[in-house]
Design a protein around this motif. Sequence first.
Motif, mmCIF file in Angstrom:
data_model
loop_
_atom_site.group_PDB
_atom_site.id
_atom_site.type_symbol
_atom_site.label_atom_id
_atom_site.label_comp_id
_atom_site.label_asym_id
_atom_site.label_seq_id
_atom_site.Cartn_x
_atom_site.Cartn_y
_atom_site.Cartn_z
ATOM 1 N N GLU A 62 -5.124 -6.455 -29.424
ATOM 2 C CA GLU A 62 -5.888 -5.972 -30.075
ATOM 3 C C GLU A 62 -5.289 -5.247 -31.233
ATOM 4 O O GLU A 62 -4.988 -4.033 -31.742
ATOM 5 N N PRO A 63 -5.346 -5.959 -31.917
ATOM 6 C CA PRO A 63 -4.493 -5.751 -33.452
ATOM 7 C C PRO A 63 -5.160 -5.290 -34.155
ATOM 8 O O PRO A 63 -3.949 -4.363 -34.911
ATOM 9 N N ARG A 64 -6.255 -4.710 -33.891
ATOM 10 C CA ARG A 64 -6.602 -4.224 -34.766
ATOM 11 C C ARG A 64 -6.636 -2.381 -34.671
ATOM 12 O O ARG A 64 -7.247 -1.294 -35.190
ATOM 13 N N LEU A 65 -6.217 -1.813 -33.613
ATOM 14 C CA LEU A 65 -5.823 -0.590 -32.697
ATOM 15 C C LEU A 65 -4.836 0.174 -33.479
ATOM 16 O O LEU A 65 -4.318 -0.423 -33.816
ATOM 17 N N SER A 66 -5.351 1.416 -33.848
ATOM 18 C CA SER A 66 -4.601 2.357 -34.943
ATOM 19 C C SER A 66 -4.029 3.310 -34.503
ATOM 20 O O SER A 66 -5.300 4.314 -33.550
ATOM 21 N N TYR A 67 -3.203 3.596 -34.931
ATOM 22 C CA TYR A 67 -2.773 5.252 -34.208
ATOM 23 C C TYR A 67 -1.703 5.106 -35.494
ATOM 24 O O TYR A 67 -0.300 4.264 -35.291
ATOM 25 N N ARG A 68 -0.641 6.310 -35.072
ATOM 26 C CA ARG A 68 0.570 6.453 -36.028
ATOM 27 C C ARG A 68 1.299 6.617 -34.891
ATOM 28 O O ARG A 68 1.238 7.731 -33.493
ATOM 29 N N ALA A 69 2.771 6.458 -35.752
ATOM 30 C CA ALA A 69 3.867 6.561 -34.304
ATOM 31 C C ALA A 69 5.088 5.660 -35.630
ATOM 32 O O ALA A 69 4.712 5.190 -36.882
#
Lengths: 351, 566
Positions: A62-69
């Motif tokens: 799922e390339p749309r999954l967003s989180y910061r790292a």
Amino acid sequence: MFSTKIMMPMVEVKEETRDITFKIFRYNPQIDAQPFFDDFNIPVEKGITVLRALNYIKENIEPRLSYRAFCQAGICGSCAMKINGVTKLACTTQVWDELENCAEENVLLIEPVSNLHVLKDMVVDMDMVVDKIEKYFGWVSTKMPENQFGKKEFNIPEEEFKLYDAATDCILCASCISECTMTKANKDYITPAVLLKTYRMESDSRDSISDKRMDTLVEKNGVWDCTHCYRCMEYCVKHIPIMDSIHHLREKAIETRGKTDTAGAKHADAFVKDIQSKGRLVESLLPIRTNGLMWTVRNMLPMAFKLTKKGKTPPPPFLMKPIPGIKSLRDLLADLKNRNQTTHNGKGGSK
Amino acid sequence: MKTFDIVVVGGGGAGLYAAMEAMKTNPKLNIAVISKIYPNRSHTSAAQGGVNAALANTAKDDTVESHIFDTIKGSDYLADQDAAEVLCRDAPGIIRELENIGTPFSRLDDGTIAQRPFGGAAQPRCCYCADKTGHTILQSLYEQCLRKGVNFYNEFYILELSHDNGRLKGIIALDIKTGKIVPFNSRSVIFATGGYAKMYWNRSSNAAGCTGDGQAVAYRAGIPLKDMEFVQFHPTGLRKSGLLVTEGARGEGGYLFNKDGERFMSKYAPNKMELGPRDLVSRSIETEIREGRGYDSHAGKYVHLDLRHLGADLIKTRLPQIRELSMYFEGVDPIEEPIPIVPTAHYSMGGIDADNDGRTIMKGVYAAGECACISVHGANRLGGNSLLEILVFGKRAGHAAAMEAQENDPSPITESELQRQHKYIRGFHHHDKHERYGIIREELGKNLADNVGIFRTKALLETGYENVVELKKRFKKVRVFDTGDIYNTNLIQVLELQNMLDLSQTVAMGALLREESRGSHTREDFPVRDDENWHKHSMFEYCDDDICVSSKAVTMGKYELQERKY
């Protein structure tokens, strides 16, 4: 709903893997009317962190999954999120270790941190934290005039460095903010992270704006609003004794601002006096002593009626006799007062 | 459209120091700092060890001269000697300034800043704050910028340096939170975007975002890059992540073993064993792996760093961080199991060609920090000089930009420039695109580690270069699957990959051309330093998607060329 059985490229064939479901909070305000949870089922070998598992899901499912790292090594503080309901850094949390904490077997629950506005999936708005650092002067405003910079050092004993050593470990990951019960109730509350930062500045002898900072701290939403739940300290990913810093700020507030000046100081004073004289709290008078008669009449009267109706009114002061053994309690308090040379020197504090 | 006086790109140590110094130089200036993350997250925070300055607090007889010599020798004589002199002369003043504004440093008994010994230095001159020096310096600079009211544009990603035939107009950036393309018209631009060593991906100790955005954007705008082939490898990175296991592990007596259970350093450095110099240990580990004596896994080949014989007590008291790191990132407790390690790309010496005040060939454009190549590190950087570089040259670039900004009168960035970017980004969503970002990035990292890594030969480098060219072709077919505007990290990762690809081509090209061994650049087919033909900087210019290579003389001074021996 996604479910796949692709082998992770980083998996070592010899090593044991387990099938694990990541139940992930999803919300994209551009598309979704409301948040929902997505399940991703992947095999995970020993040694994989939650962040690496999320990277795998993002790159392969799922390339749309967003989180910061960013640093992916536990120092930048970007990837704080709730893992099985508890705020942690995704990059330093082992998936296998988390299996013990799953409510449902082998299902890891991933959510954004609490108490900050969600922008998308696990990404929250951090501007609120920066605004508060600015509001409470979260910086050293040095005593030295700018044209003298770089010529000579301040002379600072190692003991002073130890005062703020632990506080400067803070990486502003917002774990404490996420777990803070007061921030949950009041979004204008200063938050533990910012309290810690102001403590760090207050204990620095190079700083010159303590008066201004303390004036802001003792106002509404400030240092007196903390409810002592200790959750900030319990969940700090860097194990910083944040509560000790808050206590220190309160003591300093009383010392520098006088006991009769702020509601918080009066509240604390009433506690001490009651325990001293009766061994317990005279609750019925507490609002008046803290906020004054007028405030109490205006704000507490409806509640007083409700309490009376339910038969829960605290006993009137004249019925409150000192507890048995009050003398030994007073001796104890006197002893404590003599010994009260707390240093709040951070590392290895009361945790 | 409002015009900024200075736009700083990057919010790490160099960028923040530049902004702070520019505001100090002229408080009336309109300054913006744009950063693709929140500045306090920048990779400056990962620097643990410390920062060099000849304060002479610990060793009373330390001198600036000695620091200069150590730096030049460490660089394998590729550093510009005037730049190294600026670095070391400015050092004591800048550390005191940092201290004056509130940076917490560890202290000596007399209350002055404590200093400790560091690799390649003749004296203990490394100032530190426990093991979090970079973190506390970054915090202090960020706090001071907030105090001074610097305009921060957090989570803005740079797309392009806008110019009109070399006349600066400003920059175009993407607001990550909204997906809007935003023009920043500006009289001057300071690039401070950090290094590019993340192109080695799993074989890099860098943060995921150390993708050389500033270098790539400047390069595509016609500003030359310098000495790109020099990438420093650290001997002990964790196998799965490339994260660093600090030298302390070997300092306390850790052993290195190959899969035959042999303490192989006895073959390469029989006296110093595991405590040989960084580059030697890196090369030894690499040799073992290449000759088939490493362990194999899907996460790559590796050797063992064994601490078990040191005992649980010592590991817990003296190496708690290393233990934590191994458990977090490998799931291995060093008390019970050896740590799987492999050398890891750690620092990029090359970068945007800039003078001692950060000026580039384009008027109004400056560069500072790891993003720039001034050059003070030459072919090899000394420990403790990287934090120093970002402070000294961040400050100098900020000052120069503040003094010179008014000389420029940029024409406005046009709507058609913004439209072009918009169209370019939309193009990544097209249904005829099929390549996946993660696969190309993985192949790039592996290709660089295998072919443009520690040991280099003509054959390997040719393969490495061709692979990069091939990957660049495939990149044109990369698809961004997330079509949304808000916080589209899929898009950002793809744009970062493009930067890494462009820069990796210069790295491979530079390494292929440089037929000698110097500092971090080891050519097996040319094992010695060749001062006659190669004592010069490599210069890379962007010519229609190809590279034009030239060279530039090294600025010499009072230090004559010598063999580098420790």
